[in-house]
Design an enzyme around this catalytic site. Structure first.
Site, PDB file in Angstrom:
ATOM      1  N   GLY A   1      78.149 -22.779  75.585  1.00 38.43           N
ATOM      2  CA  GLY A   1      79.042 -23.071  76.685  1.00 38.43           C
ATOM      3  C   GLY A   1      79.680 -21.810  77.233  1.00 38.43           C
ATOM      4  N   THR A   2      79.981 -20.860  76.350  1.00 37.21           N
ATOM      5  CA  THR A   2      80.567 -19.589  76.788  1.00 37.21           C
ATOM      6  C   THR A   2      79.638 -18.853  77.739  1.00 37.21           C
ATOM      7  OG1 THR A   2      82.008 -19.274  74.872  1.00 37.21           O
ATOM      8  CG2 THR A   2      81.230 -17.293  75.978  1.00 37.21           C
TER       9      THR A   2
ATOM     10  N   ASN B   1      90.443 -28.100  75.834  1.00 36.45           N
ATOM     11  CA  ASN B   1      89.950 -28.200  74.462  1.00 36.45           C
ATOM     12  C   ASN B   1      91.071 -28.249  73.435  1.00 36.45           C
ATOM     13  OD1 ASN B   1      90.203 -25.478  75.566  1.00 36.45           O
ATOM     14  ND2 ASN B   1      89.618 -24.754  73.538  1.00 36.45           N
TER      15      ASN B   1
ATOM     16  N   GLN C   1      84.154 -30.159  76.705  1.00 35.38           N
ATOM     17  CA  GLN C   1      84.807 -31.210  75.925  1.00 35.38           C
ATOM     18  C   GLN C   1      84.550 -32.611  76.458  1.00 35.38           C
ATOM     19  OE1 GLN C   1      86.329 -30.743  73.033  1.00 35.38           O
ATOM     20  NE2 GLN C   1      86.025 -28.538  73.132  1.00 35.38           N
TER      21      GLN C   1
ATOM     22  N   SER D   1      78.016 -27.595  76.193  1.00 41.40           N
ATOM     23  CA  SER D   1      77.485 -26.988  74.973  1.00 41.40           C
ATOM     24  C   SER D   1      76.935 -28.059  74.048  1.00 41.40           C
ATOM     25  CB  SER D   1      78.597 -26.210  74.270  1.00 41.40           C
ATOM     26  OG  SER D   1      78.140 -25.617  73.086  1.00 41.40           O
TER      27      SER D   1
ATOM     28  N   HIS E   1      76.584 -28.154  70.649  1.00 46.97           N
ATOM     29  CA  HIS E   1      77.128 -28.452  69.325  1.00 46.97           C
ATOM     30  C   HIS E   1      78.381 -29.315  69.365  1.00 46.97           C
ATOM     31  CE1 HIS E   1      80.520 -25.412  68.871  1.00 46.97           C
ATOM     32  NE2 HIS E   1      79.901 -24.954  69.944  1.00 46.97           N
TER      33      HIS E   1
ATOM     34  N   THR F   1      62.797 -15.446  76.492  1.00 46.34           N
ATOM     35  CA  THR F   1      62.004 -16.595  76.067  1.00 46.34           C
ATOM     36  C   THR F   1      62.907 -17.761  75.717  1.00 46.34           C
ATOM     37  OG1 THR F   1      60.308 -15.124  75.187  1.00 46.34           O
ATOM     38  CG2 THR F   1      60.288 -17.404  74.410  1.00 46.34           C
TER      39      THR F   1
ATOM     40  N   CYS G   1      87.668 -20.972  68.991  1.00 45.86           N
ATOM     41  CA  CYS G   1      87.304 -19.650  69.506  1.00 45.86           C
ATOM     42  C   CYS G   1      88.401 -18.626  69.256  1.00 45.86           C
ATOM     43  CB  CYS G   1      86.999 -19.734  70.995  1.00 45.86           C
ATOM     44  SG  CYS G   1      85.614 -20.824  71.366  1.00 45.86           S
TER      45      CYS G   1
END
Length: 379
Positions: A69-70, A149, A177, A197, A199, A235, A322
């Site tokens: 996401g970052t 978040n 989120q 993101s 995860h 890739t 983070c």
């Protein structure tokens, strides 16, 4: 164990592991290769892209796979601002993720952009009137997160987007989120770009995406072989893309079938406030994520509360993962008007669909016991 740190990360789902496993083993080809093994990888990558596009109701060409996401936030803010130079003015809010704030700062320092940083109210909401006042004829991009978040506040992103579009600016939202929890179709939100993101959804760490509406120009951050339609060279992680698409499809199907998850949230909030005198809810009481309840505990240290909860098998956090290990008070909590002592007493509880209402009430009782004990000890 009761895991209440879903805003930081979620476990990889079995269905996701099974879907991505072939592309970590037998189907190992490079999707740019023209032989059979490469073509198999390319086919899987294209299918994953179409699946992500369906979830957001955009063209498949509007999906750019990233590592996180970052990275998606960086690509959105820098890439859109540099490629669509109707002016050199950006607007962000003071409670954005650091990925957005630091990207805006980079554009200011290295490319001469002016950056307007909007304040929030005590519940973390951005005012449409404040945005309208900040907008200019040369505003090229507005980036406001869909939901915070740390405190869970959901922004009126549709109205904010309308205001920005009225002066011709593009709109990006960090939806890390909210994807899988709320309706995040770009047309419904009214935004031009959205980042998320894997995860947070049951996919592994290391994959995310930027989703674009229409045929927007995007200046790449990474140059090389021209993958992702020239917008992100390198890739592609086929396994990661398949995992992301699978997790997203599962989350969207479950969201559509869900009842009112906010009812458990509201019961938990009420139980914590009742069991723990001195606790205060942070964020908006209603316009907040269905799996988020965040508090400050006046006069206590948030770390002490976290440690005692972990001893009881309850895992949660003090805020953004983070910023873990930082000695500074959360910029989000300071932005809503808390002083540094109050900000350092923060504890955030975030959970997924597997967490039951009964478990949440058990946690609320534990919070009450722990805070009472700490107050008695003068912690």
């Amino acid at each position: 164990m009761i895991y209440l740190d879903a805003a930081a990360s979620t476990p990889v789902r079995r269905e996701v592991l099974e879907a991505m496993w072939p592309f970590l083993t037998t189907e190992f080809g490079n999707p740019s290769s023209v032989h059979a093994v490469g073509e198999s990888a390319s086919t899987a990558l294209a299918a994953a892209r179409r699946a992500v596009a369906r979830a957001f109701d955009v063209r498949a060409s509007g999906v750019v796979f990233t590592s996180s996401g970052t990275e998606a936030d960086n690509l959105a803010v820098k890439g859109l601002a540099l490629a669509n130079p109707r002016g050199r003015h950006l607007v962000v809010s003071t409670t954005e993720h650091e990925a957005v704030l630091r990207s805006a700062d980079y554009l200011h320092r290295r490319h001469g952009f002016d950056v307007s940083i909007l304040p929030v109210d005590t519940q973390g909401s951005v005012s449409v009137a404040a945005l309208q006042e900040a907008l200019r004829a040369d505003t090229t991009l507005v980036s406001i997160m869909h939901a915070n978040n740390e405190i869970g506040t959901v922004q009126p992103i549709g109205m904010l987007s309308d205001a920005a579009h009225a002066v011709g600016a593009l709109v990006h939202t960090d939806a890390v989120q909210t994807v899988g929890q709320l309706d995040t179709r770009l047309g419904e939100l009214g935004v031009d770009a959205l980042s998320f993101s894997g995860h947070k959804l049951g996919a592994p760490k290391g994959v995310g995406a930027l989703v674009l509406r229409g045929r927007l120009e995007l200046e790449p951050l990474v140059h090389g072989g021209g993958q992702e339609n020239g917008r992100r060279s390198g890739t592609e992680s086929v396994a990661g893309a398949v995992a992301l698409a699978t997790a997203l499809e599962l989350a969207e199907a479950e969201r559509a079938a869900d009842g009112d998850r906010a009812a458990d949230r509201d019961a938990f909030i009420a139980a914590v406030l009742s069991a723990s005198p001195g606790a205060r809810l942070t964020g908006h009481p209603v316009e907040r994520l269905p799996g988020n309840a965040s508090f400050v505990f006046d006069g206590l240290g948030g770390e002490a509360v976290l440690l005692d909860l972990e001893r009881r098998g309850i895992l949660t956090s003090s805020g953004s993962a983070c910023a873990a290990g930082s000695t500074e008070a959360s910029h989000v909590l300071l932005a809503i008007g808390l002083d540094e002592d109050a900000a350092r007493s923060a504890v955030r509880f975030t959970w997924g669909r597997e967490t039951t209402g009964a478990q949440l009430l058990e946690v609320a009782r534990s919070v009450g016991d722990i805070t009472a004990s700490l107050r008695a000890l003068g912690a």
